[in-house]
Every structure is written in C-alpha cells, then in structure tokens.
Design an enzyme around this catalytic site. Sequence first.
Site, mmCIF file in Angstrom:
data_model
loop_
_atom_site.group_PDB
_atom_site.id
_atom_site.type_symbol
_atom_site.label_atom_id
_atom_site.label_comp_id
_atom_site.label_asym_id
_atom_site.label_seq_id
_atom_site.Cartn_x
_atom_site.Cartn_y
_atom_site.Cartn_z
ATOM 1 C CG ASP A 275 -1.808 1.157 1.326
ATOM 2 O OD1 ASP A 275 -2.695 1.247 0.467
ATOM 3 O OD2 ASP A 275 -1.644 1.998 2.230
ATOM 4 C CD GLU B 62 -2.371 2.508 -3.403
ATOM 5 O OE1 GLU B 62 -3.449 3.050 -3.610
ATOM 6 O OE2 GLU B 62 -1.803 2.555 -2.283
#
Length: 488
Positions: free
Chosen positions: A218, A242
């Site tokens: 993330d 990400e």
Amino acid sequence: MKLCRLLSLAFFLSVGLAATAADWRGKAIYQVFTDRFSLTNAYSADACDVTKNEYCGGTWKGIQSRLDYIQGMGFTAIWISPVTLQVPGGYHGYYQTDLYRLNDHFGTADDLKSLASDLKSRGMYLMVDVVPNHMGWPGCPDTVDYSQLHPFSDASCYHSYCPLLNYDNQTETEVCWLGDCNTEMPDLKTEDSTVATGMQDWIKSLVSNYSIDGLRMDSAKSVNKGFFPGFCAAAGVFCMGEVADGRATYAYAYQDYMDSILDYPLYFAINRTFQQQSDMSDLTYNLELSKNGGSTGSKDNTLLGTFIENHDNPRFPWSTDDMSLVKNAIAFTILSDGIPIIYQGQEQHLAGADDPGCREAIWPTGYNTSTPLYGHIAYLNQMRNFAQSQSSSYLTYKNWVTNYTTDTIMMRNDIVRTILTNQGESGGSYSLTTEGMGFESGETVVEVFTCDKSTANSDGEVNIRMNGGLPRVLFPESSLTGFGMCGY
Ligand SMILES: *[C@@H]1O[C@H](CO)[C@@H](O)[C@H](O)[C@H]1NC(C)=O
Ligand SMILES: *[C@@H]1O[C@H](CO)[C@@H](O)[C@H](O)[C@H]1NC(C)=O
Ligand SMILES: *[C@@H]1O[C@H](CO)[C@@H](O)[C@H](O)[C@H]1NC(C)=O
Ligand SMILES: *[C@@H]1O[C@H](CO)[C@@H](O)[C@H](O)[C@H]1NC(C)=O
Ligand SMILES: *[C@@H]1O[C@H](CO)[C@@H](O)[C@H](O)[C@H]1NC(C)=O
C-alpha cells in the site's frame, strides 16, 4: 540521536517454496475486500451501509467458504485486505496499530492458515495487502501515544508531523502524514535502518506464518524507494506496489525497486477509452508506453497488475451501464499483457461510486453465478489459462497493436488475437476485415465468443462478424484442441 525502539523482535525458520515473479506472471487475481466479501456462514440480504465506514462482518472463514465461487471464474490467486490489528473501525485494514497481532474482526490465526492451505490445495496463490508506510491512530497528531503502536513504539521511528497536501512534492509525499483528526497515519521513518530492519523481520515472519505467496504494498509512493529491495528480499515473495499515479514516467520508475506495480497509467487510459469513449489511439499509445521499457516505459509490463476497478475508485458501471463497454474493458484487462486483477463485485455489475461507495457488500447478490459478467470473466480467464497451457511464449510475447481506428483496436499476442471496440451496445452489425493478424493463408480461424469459423485469406486476414459493440477473440483452429468450448 536516539534510536527508535522495537518492542518485539521475531526470528523465523525459512519458508518452503516461495512464489517468484515468474510464477505470478500467469496468475489471474481476484481482489477480495475482506470486510465486504463474505460472512462466516450465512447469506444475508442486508446490504452494508458503506457511508458509515464501519465493519460489516466479512471474515477469512467467509472467504474460504466462497472459494468455489472465485475459482469458478478461472481465478488462480486472491488478494485480501491487510490482516493486522487496527484502530477501532479500521474495517479496510489501512489503520494498523500492531503488526504482530491479527485483526480479530476477520478471524483467528488458525482461520487465516486454513484459508492459505485451502488455496494451496487448489493450486491458488495468496496475496496479502501490507502497509509499510504508516500506522494508525484514532485522533489528532499531537495526541499520538507511540507506546501503543507495535513494534515501532517510539516517536523516533516516525517522521515528525506535517500534513501531506502536495503530492507533486516527492519529499512531502514520503515524509508527511496521511489522515486527519479522526484517524491520523503516523508516518514510519522507513529510511531509518532500525525501522527498515524491523519491517524486514516482520514481513519474513508474516509470510512464513501464513504461507503467503505475494504482497500488495500500500501507498508505495509515500515510502522512500530504497526501502523496497530489502523489504521484498526479506519477504522472499512477489511484490506489487500501489503507485497511484497516472504519469507513466513517474509510476513505472518504481519497477526498478520491486517486481511489479499496479498499472495506474494504463488504468486511466482504459477508463478514458472504454468509459469516456475516447479515441483508440489513446489506448494504443499507453499500451506502448507500458510495454516499451527504457526511460518512460515499464521494466517488464507482463508483471504489472492490470485493473479497471478497485476499492479506492468509482466502479466502471458507476458512469455507464452499457454492457458492451464493460465487456470490452474486462476483455482488455484479462487479455492485455499484465497480470489481470478483477475486483470483487465486477462480476455482479456493481456500480458503486468513489470510496466508500465502491466497497459494497457482496452477500446481497447471493453470489449469483448466472450473471452475464460472471460468465464473461470466467470465459476470458479460460481463454488466457488455455493460451498459456498451449504456448510457452504466450505470457511474455506482449500484445502488439496491428491496427486501430477511432473506435476499434486489433491486438495480436502469440496464438490469441483480440478485437475490441468502444462503440457500445448501439454498435451495428457488420463484417470487419482484420489487419496484420498474420494467420497462415488458408488456415481455419475460430472466433470464440460466437464460435464462428473463417478461413484466412492470402494476406493472412479474416472477415469477422461484429455486433452490438461486443469484443471478439480469435484463435487458429489448430491451437484449440482441448479448449472445452465451441466443440473443441
Ligand atoms: C517539499 O516538501 C518538503 C517537506 O515538507 C519541504 O521541506 C520542501 O520545502 C518542499 N519543497 C518545495 C519545492 O516546496
Ligand atoms: C509468527 O508466529 C510466531 C510463533 O507463533 C510468533 O511468535 C510471531 O509473532 C508470528 N509473527 C507474526 C508476524 O504474526
Ligand atoms: C472514468 O471515466 C468516468 C466517465 O467519464 C469519469 O467520471 C471518472 O472520473 C473517470 N475515473 C477516473 C478515475 O478518472
Ligand atoms: C441470477 O442472475 C440471472 C441473470 O441476471 C437472473 O436471471 C437470475 O434470476 C439470478 N438468480 C437469482 C437467484 O437471483
Ligand atoms: C488500419 O487499417 C486501415 C485499412 O487497411 C488503414 O487504412 C489504416 O491506415 C490502418 N491504421 C493503422 C493505425 O494502422
């Protein structure tokens, strides 16, 4: 300078056979948003009120009970939400407080191990979302009690507070904090060697304890790039970051530090082409950028995660309910070069708005396997799974665009040729002659959605029947033995 203190240190036995990037290239990933996918053992017609931003009851046991539903669409991997302990209300998993404890809303350690072993017995991979950038705190920045955060329990493990406002400033993006006074995200000093080592110890332990095959990382653009090689090496499994940014040069640069990133540049191009019906030259240009390596393209686009929906963005059908447009966009997701990722609910044509709207519970759909998009996704995965079983070069061949017009694109990837259009449902019925498909003159070609057969002309092209803006996929008949559809 005071070194930041780790509350617990862990030591682990090494893992068994770790899944590498090459092992992941052929996988197809179903993204599970754990809290909203499946209750432990009940169907429920009760929709979850997404606007409340609260737990709705999904569990790891629930996921395990629905693996047939996922595998029935041809998926060979799942990505689940972060598993770590959260601040109250952290249903999405991005507000962690203790890396060494599990989120008990989702289940127990045994439940997670059981899910992992069930996946293994099906030959499927487990990807877990992890959050190296930050922890969570239920209050304003000046109220953070660092001793409550584990294992990084000292203020010196964190950047001093500044609000992240300007993503165009890379330093600010890396050192400032996400969040607000409802929940702050104390920003870990990942460039500090004590923090980096603590993270490495943790990920090694997590991957080993739960037999994890891959990581989705993330907020990667908020972490210093130099952190990732050591972190991914310690994990010993495939890493996908990400980097939520549509700029190709900026985003693809991260692939020098990790196996893969989510292909946001291509995501925006797919959205423009199939949702906003922009010119196919846009998709062609962006596919080339993602493919071509070098200073602007990605290092290896066959490892990037290709997607059109996720838990952070409005769903595709939120702006159009045209079935042909979404079918083409899904066909591109699965048949272009990257590792396809389909977000839970796409198969049910859910139409949620921007986060939190796109985080609908799946249970009110009854997990209906007779919907048009469930079947469409299953069939496309069947094509891709079949193609890689037939041709060892399919996964690394890379599609090349042989021709495009304003509304139609033709792509060729080894034994699979794909023709997509953004005409939508109102697209007419007509015959289209392919360009640059390179079939053998005289060979029989099968369009696998209609099962239409045609014979390649002396230029190696065929005429195909277009109708209602639907996608078309061609295989040489000689490569279809054992396909399982259209009589093969
Ligand atoms: C970028 O952000 C950093 C950290 O907040 C700050 O020190 C620096 O002045 C900013 N640079 C620019 C050009 O604004
Ligand atoms: C992994 O399991 C060991 C042994 O039970 C435990 O000490 C360790 O904290 C666990 N690690 C994680 C990340 O949960
Ligand atoms: C995708 O396209 C739709 C329709 O034009 C638009 O409303 C939406 O903002 C776009 N999504 C993104 C993430 O750009
Ligand atoms: C499942 O979906 C199909 C196609 O949309 C529909 O005809 C059928 O009624 C649905 N089944 C249930 C049980 O809702
Ligand atoms: C696509 O094919 C048509 C017909 O041969 C040709 O006129 C056109 O230039 C081609 N377009 C591209 C982008 O190759």
